[in-house]
Design a protein around this motif. Structure first.
Motif, PDB file in Angstrom:
ATOM      1  N   ASP A  58       0.870  -1.176   0.000  1.00 13.50           N
ATOM      2  CA  ASP A  58       0.000   0.000   0.000  1.00 13.50           C
ATOM      3  C   ASP A  58       0.906   1.224   0.000  1.00 13.50           C
ATOM      4  O   ASP A  58       1.408   1.644   1.042  1.00 13.50           O
ATOM      5  CB  ASP A  58      -0.903  -0.034   1.235  1.00 13.50           C
ATOM      6  CG  ASP A  58      -1.764   1.210   1.389  1.00 13.50           C
ATOM      7  OD1 ASP A  58      -1.642   2.155   0.583  1.00 13.50           O
ATOM      8  OD2 ASP A  58      -2.557   1.232   2.350  1.00 13.50           O
ATOM      9  N   LYS A  59       1.140   1.768  -1.202  1.00 14.31           N
ATOM     10  CA  LYS A  59       2.072   2.883  -1.362  1.00 14.31           C
ATOM     11  C   LYS A  59       1.588   4.124  -0.621  1.00 14.31           C
ATOM     12  O   LYS A  59       2.380   4.819   0.024  1.00 14.31           O
ATOM     13  CB  LYS A  59       2.259   3.189  -2.849  1.00 14.31           C
ATOM     14  CG  LYS A  59       3.309   4.257  -3.121  1.00 14.31           C
ATOM     15  CD  LYS A  59       3.595   4.392  -4.585  1.00 14.31           C
ATOM     16  CE  LYS A  59       2.595   5.307  -5.219  1.00 14.31           C
ATOM     17  NZ  LYS A  59       2.912   5.688  -6.589  1.00 14.31           N
ATOM     18  N   THR A  60       0.296   4.411  -0.683  1.00 20.93           N
ATOM     19  CA  THR A  60      -0.249   5.615  -0.049  1.00 20.93           C
ATOM     20  C   THR A  60       0.042   5.644   1.447  1.00 20.93           C
ATOM     21  O   THR A  60       0.392   6.680   2.002  1.00 20.93           O
ATOM     22  CB  THR A  60      -1.772   5.697  -0.276  1.00 20.93           C
ATOM     23  OG1 THR A  60      -2.021   5.680  -1.677  1.00 20.93           O
ATOM     24  CG2 THR A  60      -2.357   6.956   0.333  1.00 20.93           C
ATOM     25  N   ASN A  61      -0.089   4.491   2.090  1.00 20.62           N
ATOM     26  CA  ASN A  61       0.108   4.420   3.536  1.00 20.62           C
ATOM     27  C   ASN A  61       1.439   3.791   3.933  1.00 20.62           C
ATOM     28  O   ASN A  61       1.674   3.544   5.120  1.00 20.62           O
ATOM     29  CB  ASN A  61      -1.050   3.645   4.170  1.00 20.62           C
ATOM     30  CG  ASN A  61      -2.351   4.375   3.978  1.00 20.62           C
ATOM     31  OD1 ASN A  61      -2.511   5.486   4.460  1.00 20.62           O
ATOM     32  ND2 ASN A  61      -3.277   3.775   3.246  1.00 20.62           N
ATOM     33  N   ASN A  62       2.304   3.523   2.934  1.00 21.67           N
ATOM     34  CA  ASN A  62       3.633   2.956   3.175  1.00 21.67           C
ATOM     35  C   ASN A  62       3.557   1.741   4.112  1.00 21.67           C
ATOM     36  O   ASN A  62       4.185   1.693   5.163  1.00 21.67           O
ATOM     37  CB  ASN A  62       4.571   4.023   3.732  1.00 21.67           C
ATOM     38  CG  ASN A  62       6.022   3.625   3.597  1.00 21.67           C
ATOM     39  OD1 ASN A  62       6.384   2.814   2.750  1.00 21.67           O
ATOM     40  ND2 ASN A  62       6.871   4.205   4.431  1.00 21.67           N
ATOM     41  N   THR A  63       2.743   0.771   3.683  1.00 19.45           N
ATOM     42  CA  THR A  63       2.445  -0.396   4.511  1.00 19.45           C
ATOM     43  C   THR A  63       2.457  -1.666   3.673  1.00 19.45           C
ATOM     44  O   THR A  63       1.984  -1.674   2.539  1.00 19.45           O
ATOM     45  CB  THR A  63       1.052  -0.219   5.166  1.00 19.45           C
ATOM     46  OG1 THR A  63       1.073   0.948   5.985  1.00 19.45           O
ATOM     47  CG2 THR A  63       0.667  -1.404   6.012  1.00 19.45           C
TER      48      THR A  63
END
Length: 161
Positions: A119-124
């Motif tokens: 999850d790139k947006t949340n760096n997860t």
């Protein structure tokens, strides 16, 4: 005849044993020989992440009573955490992610799978455990996440922007 049944049961149970996971726990849940198995799985492309996957392993008596000799239920659970410095290799960054772990939970067709999604947006990193079948897929699943925010993460390729 009885020997043939025991041999078939041993074959089925042996077929469900994973090749790339370490069994770290086995809890008996009843007197029929049914167990919950817990395995440790290392993410092959992300060093420093360990996933613990659990599933139900039917015993021989349960298989005899209920028929359906050849598969375990689709139920599973997963929990992944940082267990060392994180180094991320060349991972699939697409929406579908990629398979991290797979093992048979039936004689032929049914698999227990863990997929990793970034999850790139949340760096997860997201880890999803589910079963995969040729037909009649199951909606039983489990999910866990490993946040990378404020971590000293090394990307062997450049970090996605």
């Amino acid at each position: 005849m009885r020997l043939a049944l025991w041999a078939a049961a041993a074959l089925v149970l042996g077929a469900a044993a994973p090749a790339s996971a370490d069994e770290v726990g086995r809890v008996g849940v009843d007197w029929l020989g049914n167990d919950i198995v817990v395995q440790a799985v290392q993410d092959p492309k992300v060093q420093g992440i360990t996933c613990h996957v659990s599933y139900f392993d039917r015993g021989v008596v349960d298989r005899l009573q209920k028929g359906n000799w050849f598969e375990n239920p689709s139920d599973s659970a997963v929990s992944c955490h940082q267990t060392g410095p994180i180094t991320i290799g060349d991972i699939d960054l697409s929406e579908k992610g990629e398979e991290v772990f797979k093992q048979g939970i039936s004689l032929i067709w049914k698999k227990q799978v863990v997929n990793r999604i970034y999850d790139k947006t949340n760096n997860t990193l997201i880890y999803l455990s589910h079963s995969r079948q040729v037909q009649n897929g199951s909606a039983k699943m489990a999910i866990t996440t490993v946040p990378l925010y404020d971590q000293n993460v090394v990307w062997t390729s450049s970090k996605p922007k």
